[in-house]
Design a protein around this motif. Structure first.
Motif, PDB file in Angstrom:
ATOM      1  N   GLU A 235     -41.672  25.951-100.536  1.00  0.00           N
ATOM      2  CA  GLU A 235     -40.459  25.406-101.146  1.00  0.00           C
ATOM      3  C   GLU A 235     -39.265  25.502-100.196  1.00  0.00           C
ATOM      4  N   LEU A 236     -39.183  26.585 -99.451  1.00  0.00           N
ATOM      5  CA  LEU A 236     -38.094  26.713 -98.483  1.00  0.00           C
ATOM      6  C   LEU A 236     -38.167  25.613 -97.426  1.00  0.00           C
ATOM      7  N   GLU A 237     -39.377  25.313 -96.971  1.00  0.00           N
ATOM      8  CA  GLU A 237     -39.529  24.252 -95.976  1.00  0.00           C
ATOM      9  C   GLU A 237     -39.156  22.893 -96.559  1.00  0.00           C
ATOM     10  N   LEU A 238     -39.543  22.646 -97.809  1.00  0.00           N
ATOM     11  CA  LEU A 238     -39.220  21.364 -98.431  1.00  0.00           C
ATOM     12  C   LEU A 238     -37.722  21.228 -98.682  1.00  0.00           C
ATOM     13  N   ILE A 239     -37.072  22.315 -99.047  1.00  0.00           N
ATOM     14  CA  ILE A 239     -35.618  22.259 -99.234  1.00  0.00           C
ATOM     15  C   ILE A 239     -34.940  21.851 -97.930  1.00  0.00           C
ATOM     16  N   TYR A 240     -35.366  22.451 -96.836  1.00  0.00           N
ATOM     17  CA  TYR A 240     -34.786  22.098 -95.533  1.00  0.00           C
ATOM     18  C   TYR A 240     -35.089  20.639 -95.194  1.00  0.00           C
ATOM     19  N   ALA A 241     -36.326  20.192 -95.484  1.00  0.00           N
ATOM     20  CA  ALA A 241     -36.707  18.817 -95.164  1.00  0.00           C
ATOM     21  C   ALA A 241     -35.885  17.816 -95.973  1.00  0.00           C
ATOM     22  N   GLY A 288     -33.991  27.483 -90.193  1.00  0.00           N
ATOM     23  CA  GLY A 288     -34.389  26.081 -90.099  1.00  0.00           C
ATOM     24  C   GLY A 288     -35.869  25.954 -89.800  1.00  0.00           C
ATOM     25  N   TYR A 289     -36.359  24.716 -89.852  1.00  0.00           N
ATOM     26  CA  TYR A 289     -37.762  24.409 -89.574  1.00  0.00           C
ATOM     27  C   TYR A 289     -37.809  23.246 -88.596  1.00  0.00           C
ATOM     28  N   ALA A 290     -38.852  23.218 -87.790  1.00  0.00           N
ATOM     29  CA  ALA A 290     -39.009  22.143 -86.809  1.00  0.00           C
ATOM     30  C   ALA A 290     -39.369  20.846 -87.522  1.00  0.00           C
ATOM     31  N   LEU A 291     -38.699  19.776 -87.154  1.00  0.00           N
ATOM     32  CA  LEU A 291     -38.965  18.456 -87.718  1.00  0.00           C
ATOM     33  C   LEU A 291     -39.679  17.611 -86.669  1.00  0.00           C
ATOM     34  N   SER A 292     -40.778  17.010 -87.068  1.00  0.00           N
ATOM     35  CA  SER A 292     -41.568  16.219 -86.129  1.00  0.00           C
ATOM     36  C   SER A 292     -40.909  14.868 -85.884  1.00  0.00           C
ATOM     37  N   GLN A 293     -41.377  14.191 -84.839  1.00  0.00           N
ATOM     38  CA  GLN A 293     -40.891  12.844 -84.563  1.00  0.00           C
ATOM     39  C   GLN A 293     -41.265  11.888 -85.693  1.00  0.00           C
TER      40      GLN A 293
END
Length: 383
Positions: A235-241, A288-293
């Motif tokens: 959920e934390l990753e999705l919130i950031y996304a 934060g989390y890494a966002l892909s291309q």
């Protein structure tokens, strides 16, 4: 002399009586041993097995109805309607394969019990129109979710995924055909459309942790705690996304994305509260989390992929939890599947279960098609 003869005769008769009585007793005893007793009726299968067999029977019946409607609509139905029917047939085929056991083909006790209960119940008319099929899918999906509330862990996960997919399929078919689905009784509270589920009220964390520390071996608490921790991390990753995607989505997608972000914030808080109640360490929030291309190029598709990735986590929660926590997990699984479908990703034929379709058993050429169960599997005290 005469008295001696009479006495001897009486003794002889007594001896004969004794022999006859002994022979009669021997015959009766042998008869009691040799005559087999009436066999006891077979014990009713456990509730979880009844629920699985009922789901299998319904998937077969609905699949047959879908095949009939798809065959009749090939030449006349518009493309969207024909495509929706084809998707439903594929879905029900995969679900039947996932639910099938070898005993089902041979007519095992659970399947036989399902057929008997269906035969004793009021006869249900097979769906003959797309509206009927959509309504039958909706009812079947709701029944699977109700059974998942009390079934054993692995079966509960399977039923929850099958029911969730059937609800989505019913809505898809209704939308493609311009059909308004009648709401199910109690659907407002048991089956929320897209709202975030409400976490159950639990005892204070300090009290729960103290009781767990005092009890040796707390069952599956550690496993459930780990699953909750993984859910919090997801959920934390999705919130950031979602926060990163809001500035990249078009206005039409940004509005629902903002609502989904609110749902994920609520889910994260609820999962953290449940983790603390299980005396599990809550994951630290990362900056934060890494966002892909791929995310930067098409954030909508990337959000669908991320949402689909949470479905197995909620499936784990369904399997490991019970009571109010399972009800929360079931609701969370449904809302995650809806968000996945909204972004165009596939939640799979059984959301929450990672299926390898290549290893699923093939349905027999003449698959048994028992009548759809008009009554739910009932707990028998062994749930």
């Amino acid at each position: 002399m005469k008295d001696d003869t009479q006495e001897t005769g009486r003794r002889s008769r007594y001896f004969q009586y004794a022999v006859f009585a002994l022979a009669a007793l021997l015959v009766v005893s042998l008869g009691a041993v040799l005559i087999p007793r009436e066999p006891s009726p077979p014990a009713a299968p456990p509730f979880s097995e009844q629920a699985r067999a009922s789901a299998f029977a319904d998937s077969l019946s609905l699949r047959v109805a879908g095949l009939d409607l798809a065959g009749a609509a090939d030449a006349t139905a518009p493309a969207p309607q024909a495509a929706a029917l084809a998707r439903i047939v594929t879905l029900l085929t995969l679900q039947a394969q996932a639910l099938m056991l070898p005993a089902d083909v041979a007519g095992g006790p659970a399947t036989a019990g399902t057929v008997r209960s269906s035969a004793s119940a009021p006869a249900s008319v097979p769906p003959s129109t797309t509206a009927d099929l959509a309504a039958a899918l909706l009812a079947s999906g709701a029944q699977r979710l109700r059974d998942a509330e009390t079934a054993d862990g692995g079966i509960a996960r399977l039923l929850a995924g099958a029911g969730t997919a059937q609800l989505l399929a019913a809505e898809d078919l209704a939308s493609a055909n311009g059909i308004a689905l009648a709401p199910l009784p109690g659907a407002g509270s048991s089956f929320p459309s897209s709202t975030a589920p409400t976490a159950p009220v639990t005892a204070p964390a300090a009290t729960r942790c103290a009781s767990k520390a005092a009890a040796a071996g707390a069952g599956t608490g550690a496993d459930l705690g780990s699953a909750l921790a993984s859910t919090v991390e997801g959920e934390l990753e999705l919130i950031y996304a979602y926060q990163a995607a809001l500035t990249r989505l078009n206005p039409g997608s940004a509005v629902p994305a903002s609502g989904f972000l609110t749902q994920h914030s609520a889910l994260r808080g609820q999962a953290e509260a449940l983790s603390r109640s299980r005396c599990t360490e809550v994951p630290i929030r990362r900056p934060g989390y890494a966002l892909s291309q791929a995310f930067l190029a098409d954030p909508a598709a990337a959000l669908g992929t991320l949402e689909a990735g949470t479905l197995p986590l909620f499936g784990d929660l369904v399997a490991l939890s019970e009571g109010p926590e399972r009800a929360w997990a079931l609701s969370a699984l449904q809302s995650a599947a809806r968000r996945t479908a909204y972004w165009g990703a596939s939640p799979g034929p059984v959301p929450g279960v990672l299926l390898d379709e290549a290893v699923l058993p093939h349905l027999p050429d003449a698959a048994p098609t028992p009548a759809p169960s008009s009554t739910s599997a009932r707990p028998t005290g062994n749930s």
